[in-house]
Design an enzyme around this catalytic site. Sequence first.
Site, mmCIF file in Angstrom:
data_model
loop_
_atom_site.group_PDB
_atom_site.id
_atom_site.type_symbol
_atom_site.label_atom_id
_atom_site.label_comp_id
_atom_site.label_asym_id
_atom_site.label_seq_id
_atom_site.Cartn_x
_atom_site.Cartn_y
_atom_site.Cartn_z
ATOM 1 N N HIS A 11 4.645 9.139 5.565
ATOM 2 C CA HIS A 11 4.809 8.165 4.948
ATOM 3 C C HIS A 11 4.823 6.925 6.267
ATOM 4 C CE1 HIS A 11 8.209 5.155 3.842
ATOM 5 N NE2 HIS A 11 7.540 5.063 2.655
ATOM 6 N N GLU A 38 -0.201 7.939 4.772
ATOM 7 C CA GLU A 38 -0.053 6.857 3.846
ATOM 8 C C GLU A 38 -0.714 5.680 4.572
ATOM 9 O OE1 GLU A 38 3.756 5.236 3.055
ATOM 10 O OE2 GLU A 38 2.961 4.730 1.003
ATOM 11 N N ASP A 40 0.096 1.343 3.162
ATOM 12 C CA ASP A 40 0.262 0.382 2.396
ATOM 13 C C ASP A 40 -0.617 -0.810 2.762
ATOM 14 O OD1 ASP A 40 2.586 1.654 1.255
ATOM 15 O OD2 ASP A 40 3.738 1.212 3.125
ATOM 16 N N HIS A 53 3.338 -2.686 5.194
ATOM 17 C CA HIS A 53 4.337 -2.594 4.137
ATOM 18 C C HIS A 53 4.630 -3.496 2.970
ATOM 19 C CE1 HIS A 53 8.176 -1.786 1.996
ATOM 20 N NE2 HIS A 53 7.535 -0.445 1.742
ATOM 21 N N GLU A 147 -1.520 2.809 -0.926
ATOM 22 C CA GLU A 147 -0.769 2.099 -1.993
ATOM 23 C C GLU A 147 -1.227 0.535 -2.049
ATOM 24 O OE1 GLU A 147 3.578 1.953 -1.597
ATOM 25 O OE2 GLU A 147 3.713 0.387 -3.211
HETATM 26 O O1 G3P Z 1 4.549 4.747 -1.679
HETATM 27 C C1 G3P Z 1 5.607 5.684 -1.800
HETATM 28 C C2 G3P Z 1 6.722 5.081 -0.879
HETATM 29 O O2 G3P Z 1 6.187 4.678 0.114
HETATM 30 C C3 G3P Z 1 7.125 3.719 -1.869
HETATM 31 O O3 G3P Z 1 7.838 3.079 -1.159
HETATM 32 O O4 G3P Z 1 8.544 0.905 -0.149
HETATM 33 O O5 G3P Z 1 8.023 2.879 1.179
HETATM 34 O O6 G3P Z 1 6.031 1.875 -0.077
HETATM 35 P P1 G3P Z 1 7.872 2.258 0.085
HETATM 36 CA CA CA Z 2 4.224 2.948 0.196
#
Ligand code: G3P
Ligand code: CA
Length: 324
Positions: A11, A38, A40, A53, A147
Amino acid sequence: MKTSSPIVIAHRGASGYLPEHTLAAKAMAHAMGAGFIEQDVVLSRDGAAIVLHDIHLDSTTNVAQCFPDRARTDGRFYAIDFDLQEIRQLRVHERTHLDVKRNGLAVFTERFPAQPALFQVPTLAEEIVMLAGLDRSRGQSTGLYIELKSPNWHRREGLDLSAAIVQVLNETGYWNRPEQVFLQCFDDQTLRQLRHDLKAPLPMIQLIGDNSWGEDSEVDYDYLRTPKGLSYVASYAQGIGPFIPHIYLGKTASGDVHLSELVALARARGLLVHPYTLRRDELPKGIDSFTELLDILIHQAGVDGLFTDFPDIVVDFLRTGRII
Ligand code: G3P
Ligand code: CA
């Protein structure tokens, strides 16, 4: 019945150890053996897809020092107000609070120090090139887990986030690698557009938030968690990314774990379940240890993947059944 081991999704990279979404955190996650890493993604003013993010730059960079007069009237510094060459001048630090009382203090106090700011904001293309290079030098095949952040907000600002990401994936050769790329978004219409209009050949995950958060979207997350809502999700996506408290509801007075029906309902519709976010330093209420959290989600709930800031711990747990 579920038999395969859950996937480990780093993450924001190995963000429990290095500032989130830096190339250093991504390289560390790769070295730790995360199956997916991940990204973002938001856009700069000139339309570059960058890995960040927030739609704001001020929680994780020194933008306020570098460009003190570039905040909007709400006091925030928006990535979309800066060209990529300006964003390249910034340095990234561990996530900090912005409110008056805690301004500049780290959100996670036991992690990498909030100062100094050593790192840069990568573009999505740069991160993909680095991970592909590590795949080659380490003999791995690590997945991307991208994302789309606030796509409706980007549209109102005049930029198309989906198109920018599709372009990067095409240019880097990842658009046709369904085994190696997930797309995720909180907004159902964005995922449906990717599936039906842009003909995305990639698996997609409907993120499920909480209606109380006031996300920039018309989505009713309470509905998406119902049998009807999950059938709707299954018409365009391959899985869901729920908030952990939507699966783990707490414990009874006698200490028994209380789980929701969400995983079973999703599985009955062929949907994967990848909950977020497992953090050693931020355990859900009533959970005593990271091991207990892993045991509940993996062995009792039976999820298919886990977003975690600590990929090394989850990789070890899956390999050995315990935390080393
Ligand atoms: O994308 C899964 C999780 O990362 C969603 O929460 O706010 O950390 O992007 P966030
Ligand atoms: Ca995310």
